[in-house]
Design an enzyme around this catalytic site. Structure first.
Site, mmCIF file in Angstrom:
data_model
loop_
_atom_site.group_PDB
_atom_site.id
_atom_site.type_symbol
_atom_site.label_atom_id
_atom_site.label_comp_id
_atom_site.label_asym_id
_atom_site.label_seq_id
_atom_site.Cartn_x
_atom_site.Cartn_y
_atom_site.Cartn_z
ATOM 1 N N GLY A 500 0.849 -1.191 0.000
ATOM 2 C CA GLY A 500 0.000 0.000 0.000
ATOM 3 C C GLY A 500 0.878 1.232 0.000
ATOM 4 N N VAL A 505 3.742 -5.258 3.413
ATOM 5 C CA VAL A 505 3.367 -6.138 4.521
ATOM 6 C C VAL A 505 4.011 -7.492 4.274
ATOM 7 C CG1 VAL A 505 1.478 -7.189 5.806
ATOM 8 C CG2 VAL A 505 1.169 -4.925 4.805
ATOM 9 N N ASP A 615 -14.930 1.890 7.357
ATOM 10 C CA ASP A 615 -14.492 1.281 6.092
ATOM 11 C C ASP A 615 -14.747 -0.225 6.098
ATOM 12 O OD1 ASP A 615 -13.551 1.440 3.520
ATOM 13 O OD2 ASP A 615 -11.441 1.258 4.069
#
Length: 828
Positions: A500, A505, A615
């Site tokens: 991202g 990650v 979200d």
């Protein structure tokens, strides 16, 4: 009026719309500073200030003329010279016409003759008032523009270097008269936290231009503007680009019938716009178009000028829309036809005076009014200007304040010395007494809280979670960088499981064989430091079996790393469609829904104010080895309303297709916004298709609207995942469909609480497994007679879980700055 949305039309228009006749100001001073020669910029002649025109007096005995010997390619000649001031120096301009003027300063740093203009530090005063204090540039060129009402015969601009060894500089100066109606004293709407009304005497304010936006169009240079202004496109400021669609027209603006002129804004601003993009929605969908404009620190008043021209309607009185600024309703039921002399394409503008908040952003939204017809529902914006009201301070006032602070400082200093003496005496007396030894937790200022039913991955051996940082930080959560390197095999790229804007990650294994997900910010970047610190604060307080847990963090060697529990099977979305994984059974799907609902119910009720996720979607629900659901990604989360409030006013955040339409319209956030998003997820789970799929037929693009139509007809079984055909008992399907339908109610007050949703989903599972009826839900006040057919009762609060397996002490946190996207490379 004809509306054209061809993507290349704005570019074509730049060549076919004739340039406007230039405005001719009575006062018109254009200086090429630090030069003996004249130069041209955008067909305007800048006179060398060394020629000393008769109408200008320059007092700069110790100034130096600099010339850039190696100017950048295509750099304006105006920026190749500068006048450097080593002491207080001034320009004086004779003013022939009192009134509003534009004052512009051009700054473009370069290195010459031993001067590095990037390190210059100085102040600028106009007629004795400070407009720039201790000003310093970086590598880029800067244009500072001020709109100033001059009521004297002389305008004096003073440059004052900061410190004895400092210096100041300027490349160019513009001082010219503005049209009399550029800034008028009446009609501006005051929209602040404490006051709503009319703002008067606007022209007496000193205004600094922050943003000038050509909404829906291309960049406009001073060639295209009669006041030689630059207008930039709005694309970088749109919150949801998919919510807007550009519109253009070939018709010349009808200035005679509107409330604006070419000096207010040029033709190109009024012939392009953004309108609601209804291509991917049903004909009656309501939503806003929203822009976020950074403006700096909060608490400062700004003039927000919005430009409009109805280029999208085929006839008059068809366009009604609302304007919101910073979450406040700024203008209801705006009808452009009524503000002009009833001619389409007539330019107008509306002024608002607003204050900025601590976010440093001014948010502008336009959306359909309640008066809008279903067929003609739309909203537009052609242009926007944001100008800061400069808190100017005269040099005399500065001197007075300095004298006052000298006196105050002396008094306060004496008082502080007296207090220190008393404290020292008290400490000396206390040292005579035996000080009891502190416990381990107390010694570092931690407050241990109970670990709840959830994560077995806590690295605290005593089974406690530490919710509040002490003076030495979250020691119990800190992980050495060497351990993180070892866990990820020195960040082996083969272990990357997501990415991202923050970085990568990685899958990892700690020394104690705990599997983890390691989120590493871009090495050396400190831009995410506030978010990094916020995530540690927030996630250290959240512990629940159905929420992804924070294992620890690392902040060494300019690294920012967060370590989470590893959730093996990844996002729910990839188990529903698009990846070829084995399909989930109906029981598995129900259990995933129930687990997710439990996690969200804990967020909403487990704290004093609750936490709103903001979200919820299938990519933010992760599944472990046993398909247990864990809600992840608290990047948009924030604290809920206080006990005496009904909502939180905030900028719209979320994911397209899952966003609560009421929140989108009103920008008022409640936990019912999460309930709406969860309702979309419920339909996504049973239908096994995305929330928005633009490749489908128009009526099927939006899952929530499409599935609701089938649910209301009692035919939900016709659109379910084909893998579930024959698996679901009708009673279970009916209960599930009713639950999802209630979640997607248009208004939050009509939606159930997450506790009610949880209860109904558990009931759907019981109906699937045994078909037996369930006891009434105590949280929903359902009577025994109603228990034959349990229903969702909206608006009734569920039991507040504050203790026990799912409880935690109250927490005053705001998770709005938390990092985003764990174990998925999909952005919001």
């Amino acid at each position: 009026m004809e509306s054209i949305t061809h993507p290349f039309l704005p570019l074509i228009l730049l060549f076919f719309i004739p340039f406007s006749t230039s405005f001719t100001p009575l006062d018109n001073y254009l200086l090429n500073c630090g030069s003996h020669t004249n130069t041209s910029l955008y067909n305007r002649l800048f006179v060398g200030d060394s020629t000393k025109p008769s109408t200008i007096f320059l007092s700069a005995d110790r100034s130096i003329l600099l010339t850039d010997q190696n100017p950048p390619l295509n750099s304006p000649t105006l920026y190749n010279t500068a006048r450097v001031f080593r002491s207080r120096s001034s320009y004086r301009f004779n003013i022939r016409k009192k009134g509003t003027h534009l004052v512009r300063f051009h700054f473009s740093p370069f290195v010459a003759q031993g001067f590095d203009l990037k390190v210059a530090k100085f102040s600028v005063l106009v007629n004795g008032y400070v407009v720039l204090s201790d000003f310093q540039l970086n590598n880029s060129s800067v244009l500072k523009e001020y709109i100033w009402k001059i009521d004297t015969d002389v305008l004096q601009i003073v440059f004052t270097p900061a410190g004895n060894s400092g210096f100041g500089f300027v490349n160019g100066i513009e001082v010219f008269s503005a049209p009399a109606d550029l800034i008028i004293d009446y009609g501006a709407r005051l929209i602040t936290l404490t006051e709503i009304g009319e703002y008067r005497n606007l022209s007496s304010q000193v205004l600094e231009t922050i943003h000038r936006i050509n909404v829906g169009g291309l960049k406009l240079t001073p060639f295209n503007d009669t006041l030689w202004r630059t207008w930039i496109p709005d694309e970088d400021y749109l919150v949801f680009k998919s919510a807007a669609k550009s519109a253009s027209t070939t018709h010349t603006p009808n200035y005679q019938n509107g409330g604006a002129s070419r000096e207010i804004a040029p033709d190109h601003v009024y012939t392009t716009a953004q309108q609601m993009n209804r291509d991917n929605t049903t004909f009656n969908a309501k939503f806003n178009i929203t822009w976020n404009f950074p403006v700096g620190p909060g608490g400062i008043l700004h003039l927000v000028r919005l430009h409009f021209s109805d280029i999208v309607s085929p006839a008059l009185n068809l366009l009604y829309f609302d304007i919101y600024i910073n979450g406040y309703s700024a203008y209801r039921d705006l009808d452009l036809s009524s503000l002009t002399t009833h001619v389409l394409g007539s330019p107008i503008y509306v002024d608002f005076v607003v204050d900025s908040d601590d976010s440093g952003v001014i948010q502008i939204s336009v959306g359909p009014s309640d008066l809008s017809s279903t067929i003609r529902m739309n909203a537009i914006l052609n242009g926007a200007e944001i100008m800061k009201m400069v808190d100017v301070m005269s040099t005399q006032n500065v001197y007075k304040k300095k004298k006052i602070w000298v006196v105050v400082g002396s008094v306060v200093g004496g008082f502080v010395i007296l207090c220190l003496a008393i404290i020292a005496l008290l400490l000396a007396m206390r040292c005579r007494k035996k000080t009891p030894k502190q416990g381990a937790a107390e010694s570092v200022g931690w407050t241990p809280l109970r670990m709840f039913g959830g994560s077995s991955l806590s690295r605290m051996s005593d089974g406690t979670a530490y919710a509040s940082p002490g003076p030495n930080g979250y020691f119990g959560l800190k992980i050495p960088f060497a351990d993180v390197q070892l866990a990820t095999n020195n960040f082996d790229r083969s272990l990357i499981i997501g990415s991202g804007g923050f970085g990568m990650v990685y899958k990892g294994v700690l020394r104690d064989n705990t599997k983890v997900a390691v989120k590493r910010a871009l090495p050396g970047s400190r831009q995410g430091l506030p978010e990094f610190q916020s995530e540690i604060t927030v996630l250290s307080k959240i512990r629940h079996h159905h929420l992804v847990s924070l294992v620890g963090y690392c902040e060494e060697n300019s690294e920012m790393i967060l370590v989470y529990e590893y959730v093996a099977k990844g996002p729910l979305k990839k188990h529903l469609y698009g990846t070829g994984l084995p399909p989930l059974s109906w029981k598995q799907r129900l259990e995933i829904c129930i687990g997710s609902a439990r996690g969200l119910h804990y967020l909403h009720t487990g704290f004093a104010q609750g936490i709103i996720h903001r979200d919820i979607k299938s990519t933010n629900i992760l599944l472990d080895e046993d398909y247990v659901a864990k809600v992840a990604d608290f990047g948009l989360s924030r604290s809920g309303p206080c006990l005496n409030e009904t909502h939180v006013s905030t900028r719209v955040k979320g994911s397209f297709g899952y966003l609560d339409p009421e929140y989108f319209r009103r920008q008022q956030l409640t936990d019912k916004s999460d309930v709406y998003s969860f309702g979309v997820v419920l339909f996504e789970i049973i239908c096994a298709r995305p929330a928005v799929d633009p490749l489908l037929a128009r009526e099927q693009v939006n899952l929530a609207e499409w599935a609701l139509e089938w649910q209301k007809k009692g035919m939900l079984d016709q659109i379910i995942d084909h893998h579930l055909v024959g698996q679901i008992k009708p009673s279970s399907l009916k209960k599930f469909g009713e639950t999802a339908e209630k979640c997607l109610a248009d208004y939050g007050v009509d939606r159930p609480t997450m506790g009610d949703v949880l209860w109904n989903l558990e009931h759907a599972l019981q109906l699937q497994e045994s078909g037996r009826k369930r006891e009434p839900n105590a949280d929903s006040n359902v009577s025994e007679s109603e228990s034959v057919r349990p229903i969702i009762v909206p608006g009734v609060p569920s039991i507040n879980l504050r203790t026990g397996d799912d409880g935690i002490g109250s927490s005053d946190i705001n998770g709005s700055q938390v990092f985003s996207q764990l174990m998925t490379n999909e952005g919001r």
